[in-house]
Design a protein around this motif. Structure first.
Motif, PDB file in Angstrom:
ATOM      1  N   ALA A 101       1.261  -1.291   0.268  1.00  0.00           N
ATOM      2  CA  ALA A 101       0.128  -0.030  -0.270  1.00  0.00           C
ATOM      3  C   ALA A 101       0.868   1.040   0.131  1.00  0.00           C
ATOM      4  CB  ALA A 101      -0.607  -0.017   1.348  1.00  0.00           C
ATOM      5  N   GLU A 102       0.594   1.874  -0.492  1.00  0.00           N
ATOM      6  CA  GLU A 102       0.821   3.408  -0.348  1.00  0.00           C
ATOM      7  C   GLU A 102       0.999   4.541   0.926  1.00  0.00           C
ATOM      8  OE1 GLU A 102       3.165   4.505  -3.269  1.00  0.00           O
ATOM      9  OE2 GLU A 102       2.738   3.118  -4.314  1.00  0.00           O
ATOM     10  N   ALA A 103       2.075   4.595   1.333  1.00  0.00           N
ATOM     11  CA  ALA A 103       1.382   5.764   2.432  1.00  0.00           C
ATOM     12  C   ALA A 103       1.268   6.853   2.575  1.00  0.00           C
ATOM     13  CB  ALA A 103       2.636   5.060   3.694  1.00  0.00           C
ATOM     14  N   ALA A 104       0.818   7.655   2.948  1.00  0.00           N
ATOM     15  CA  ALA A 104       0.544   8.361   2.812  1.00  0.00           C
ATOM     16  C   ALA A 104      -0.912   9.166   3.479  1.00  0.00           C
ATOM     17  CB  ALA A 104       0.210   9.424   1.104  1.00  0.00           C
ATOM     18  N   LYS A 109       3.597  12.482   1.593  1.00  0.00           N
ATOM     19  CA  LYS A 109       3.852  11.090   0.862  1.00  0.00           C
ATOM     20  C   LYS A 109       3.941  10.321   1.398  1.00  0.00           C
ATOM     21  CE  LYS A 109       4.129  13.684  -3.497  1.00  0.00           C
ATOM     22  NZ  LYS A 109       2.778  14.984  -2.922  1.00  0.00           N
ATOM     23  N   GLU A 110       4.515  10.288   2.652  1.00  0.00           N
ATOM     24  CA  GLU A 110       5.435   9.588   3.717  1.00  0.00           C
ATOM     25  C   GLU A 110       4.242   8.484   4.612  1.00  0.00           C
ATOM     26  OE1 GLU A 110       6.059  12.864   4.028  1.00  0.00           O
ATOM     27  OE2 GLU A 110       7.804  13.205   2.658  1.00  0.00           O
ATOM     28  N   ASP A 111       5.207   7.773   5.263  1.00  0.00           N
ATOM     29  CA  ASP A 111       4.207   6.737   5.953  1.00  0.00           C
ATOM     30  C   ASP A 111       3.967   7.497   7.235  1.00  0.00           C
ATOM     31  OD1 ASP A 111       3.487   3.987   8.118  1.00  0.00           O
ATOM     32  OD2 ASP A 111       4.044   3.417   6.503  1.00  0.00           O
ATOM     33  N   LEU A 112       2.567   7.688   7.347  1.00  0.00           N
ATOM     34  CA  LEU A 112       2.176   8.387   8.764  1.00  0.00           C
ATOM     35  C   LEU A 112       2.997   7.454   9.972  1.00  0.00           C
ATOM     36  CD1 LEU A 112      -1.564   9.333   7.645  1.00  0.00           C
ATOM     37  CD2 LEU A 112       0.741  10.669   7.010  1.00  0.00           C
ATOM     38  N   ALA A 113       2.815   5.984  10.313  1.00  0.00           N
ATOM     39  CA  ALA A 113       3.652   5.839  11.547  1.00  0.00           C
ATOM     40  C   ALA A 113       4.731   6.195  11.470  1.00  0.00           C
ATOM     41  CB  ALA A 113       3.161   4.241  11.212  1.00  0.00           C
ATOM     42  N   ASP A 114       5.654   5.975  10.420  1.00  0.00           N
ATOM     43  CA  ASP A 114       7.079   6.448  10.228  1.00  0.00           C
ATOM     44  C   ASP A 114       7.193   7.690  10.611  1.00  0.00           C
ATOM     45  OD1 ASP A 114       7.889   3.724   9.796  1.00  0.00           O
ATOM     46  OD2 ASP A 114       8.074   4.147   7.602  1.00  0.00           O
ATOM     47  N   LEU A 115       6.501   8.302  10.747  1.00  0.00           N
ATOM     48  CA  LEU A 115       6.395   9.711  10.646  1.00  0.00           C
ATOM     49  C   LEU A 115       5.844  10.397  12.509  1.00  0.00           C
ATOM     50  CD1 LEU A 115       4.906  11.814   7.609  1.00  0.00           C
ATOM     51  CD2 LEU A 115       7.565  12.169   8.538  1.00  0.00           C
ATOM     52  N   LYS A 116       5.431   8.752  13.588  1.00  0.00           N
ATOM     53  CA  LYS A 116       4.388   9.268  14.879  1.00  0.00           C
ATOM     54  C   LYS A 116       3.400  10.458  14.222  1.00  0.00           C
ATOM     55  CE  LYS A 116       8.488   7.185  17.264  1.00  0.00           C
ATOM     56  NZ  LYS A 116       9.452   7.152  16.387  1.00  0.00           N
ATOM     57  N   LEU A 117       2.726   9.975  13.153  1.00  0.00           N
ATOM     58  CA  LEU A 117       1.850  11.479  12.674  1.00  0.00           C
ATOM     59  C   LEU A 117       0.576  10.819  12.974  1.00  0.00           C
ATOM     60  CD1 LEU A 117       1.843  14.301  11.941  1.00  0.00           C
ATOM     61  CD2 LEU A 117       1.619  13.655   9.891  1.00  0.00           C
ATOM     62  N   ARG A 118      -0.069  10.889  14.115  1.00  0.00           N
ATOM     63  CA  ARG A 118      -1.757  10.145  14.990  1.00  0.00           C
ATOM     64  C   ARG A 118      -2.488  11.341  13.838  1.00  0.00           C
ATOM     65  NH1 ARG A 118      -4.051   7.420  19.987  1.00  0.00           N
ATOM     66  NH2 ARG A 118      -6.301   7.871  19.307  1.00  0.00           N
ATOM     67  N   TYR A 119      -2.085  12.623  14.831  1.00  0.00           N
ATOM     68  CA  TYR A 119      -2.763  14.332  14.319  1.00  0.00           C
ATOM     69  C   TYR A 119      -3.286  14.574  13.017  1.00  0.00           C
ATOM     70  CZ  TYR A 119      -4.847  11.721  18.768  1.00  0.00           C
ATOM     71  OH  TYR A 119      -5.997  11.533  19.892  1.00  0.00           O
ATOM     72  N   VAL A 120      -3.510  14.283  12.222  1.00  0.00           N
ATOM     73  CA  VAL A 120      -3.395  15.338  10.821  1.00  0.00           C
ATOM     74  C   VAL A 120      -5.004  16.471  10.607  1.00  0.00           C
ATOM     75  CG1 VAL A 120      -3.277  16.157   8.653  1.00  0.00           C
ATOM     76  CG2 VAL A 120      -2.330  13.525   9.351  1.00  0.00           C
TER      77      VAL A 120
END
Length: 182
Positions: free
Chosen positions: A58-61, A102-113
């Motif tokens: 899957a494309e992580a984004a 475009k980056e993997d949200l889990a890798d960025l530790k990005l829970r809230y956008v």
């Protein structure tokens, strides 16, 4: 030497006449369709392999898809590496998608956008509860840590962003639908 060439020519002629009489080639009047078929089949298999190769990874984004006919301008907000910022504008025509992150949200530790989508007339796609700053032209605005946004003091516009909880997934898609308008 001449007889070897004659034998080869007569063998080629015999093969061509046998192929021409097969049911598949009878009406085509050509020597063989097998090379074209093999090429077409090979291209189809290569294309199918590419599709399958992309399907299982899957494309992580973070994507935003507009399922309405209205054109929206989109801005997002997020905290990456303990720095909170808003960024925009992405133009989102009807029935299209954009990928602001475009980056993997889990890798960025990005829970809230946080997302803000507006039309040229100022109609918002979402009802948001989070005040953040945007600009009238393309922008990236970093929030000063432990300070309020103070948009107007900084010469910016205050907008109400909607919070999107992406959980711990690597990718997320937000849909703008015609029925979702506040």
């Amino acid at each position: 030497m001449l007889s070897v060439a004659k034998a080869k020519a007569s063998r080629d002629l015999l093969e061509a006449s046998i192929l021409a009489k097969t049911p598949r080639n009878k009406d085509l009047g050509q020597k063989s369709v097998f090379p074209e078929t093999r090429i077409a089949l090979g291209l189809a298999m290569a294309w199918f392999g590419l599709v399958l190769g992309h399907a299982d990874r899957a494309e992580a984004a973070f994507r935003v898809c507009n399922q309405s006919v209205t054109l929206y301008n989109v801005a997002i907000g997020a905290e990456v590496d303990k720095k909170f910022a808003t960024e925009g504008w992405w133009t989102l025509p009807g029935n299209t998608c954009i990928t602001p992150i475009k980056e993997d949200l889990a890798d960025l530790k990005l829970r809230y956008v946080y997302i803000y989508a507006t039309t040229a007339t100022g109609d918002s796609a979402f009802e948001g509860n989070w005040d953040m700053c945007v600009d009238t032209k393309r922008f990236r605005i970093e929030k000063v840590q432990d300070q309020p946004w103070d948009c107007w003091v900084r010469g910016l516009v205050q907008a109400k962003f909607k919070e999107v909880d992406t959980g711990d997934t690597g990718s997320w898609t937000v849909f703008i639908r015609p029925d979702d308008k506040p």
